[in-house]
Design a protein around this motif. Structure first.
Motif, short mmCIF file in Angstrom:
data_model
loop_
_atom_site.label_atom_id
_atom_site.label_comp_id
_atom_site.label_asym_id
_atom_site.label_seq_id
_atom_site.Cartn_x
_atom_site.Cartn_y
_atom_site.Cartn_z
N GLN A 59 -2.42 -3.09 2.81
CA GLN A 59 -3.86 -3.31 3.78
C GLN A 59 -3.66 -2.38 4.76
O GLN A 59 -2.81 -2.08 5.41
CB GLN A 59 -3.99 -4.87 4.70
CG GLN A 59 -5.53 -4.82 5.48
CD GLN A 59 -5.62 -5.98 6.05
OE1 GLN A 59 -4.58 -7.20 6.07
NE2 GLN A 59 -6.34 -6.57 6.49
N ASN A 60 -4.99 -1.60 5.49
CA ASN A 60 -4.92 -0.68 6.03
C ASN A 60 -4.03 0.52 6.38
O ASN A 60 -3.77 1.32 7.09
CB ASN A 60 -4.68 -1.34 7.56
CG ASN A 60 -5.81 -1.90 8.42
OD1 ASN A 60 -6.73 -1.98 7.63
ND2 ASN A 60 -5.37 -3.30 8.68
N SER A 83 -9.64 -3.25 2.89
CA SER A 83 -9.57 -1.69 4.57
C SER A 83 -8.69 -0.42 4.22
O SER A 83 -7.59 -0.11 5.40
CB SER A 83 -9.88 -2.36 5.52
OG SER A 83 -10.49 -3.41 6.31
N ASP A 85 -7.57 3.44 2.87
CA ASP A 85 -8.49 4.53 2.52
C ASP A 85 -7.96 5.03 0.80
O ASP A 85 -6.15 5.98 1.16
CB ASP A 85 -8.29 5.53 3.63
CG ASP A 85 -9.28 5.09 4.95
OD1 ASP A 85 -10.08 4.82 4.67
OD2 ASP A 85 -8.03 5.35 6.34
#
Length: 89
Positions: A59-60, A83, A85
């Motif tokens: 995550q993230n 989440s 990128d």
């Protein structure tokens, strides 16, 4: 029973293979959060390699300039990707 493994708030740069790898088939309970994975090139760099099944959380994270951002084995069963990128330059 395996112990929880966590990698958080780490920046990994200029790797040409897999930056972070969990290759045991019985290695669940992995948490990888808020990291930056910036590969050397988009030809052979992989950010995160996970061979086993979940429950695990990714995550993230930012996966930048990689051929493969996250490589999951066994269909990625039980692994949550939230989440993140994935950007290639």
């Amino acid at each position: 029973m395996q112990k929880q493994q966590e990698v958080s708030n780490v920046s990994l740069y200029d790797y040409s293979g897999c930056a972070l790898s969990y290759n045991a088939s019985d290695e669940p309970y992995i948490t990888v959060t808020s990291n930056t994975f910036y590969g050397l090139n988009t030809t052979n760099s992989m950010g995160l390699c996970v061979a086993g099944q979940g429950p695990s959380l990714i995550q993230n994270n930012s996966f930048l300039n990689n051929r493969v951002g996250v490589k999951l084995g066994i269909g990625g069963a039980g692994i949550k990707l939230i989440s993140n990128d994935f950007i290639e330059f």
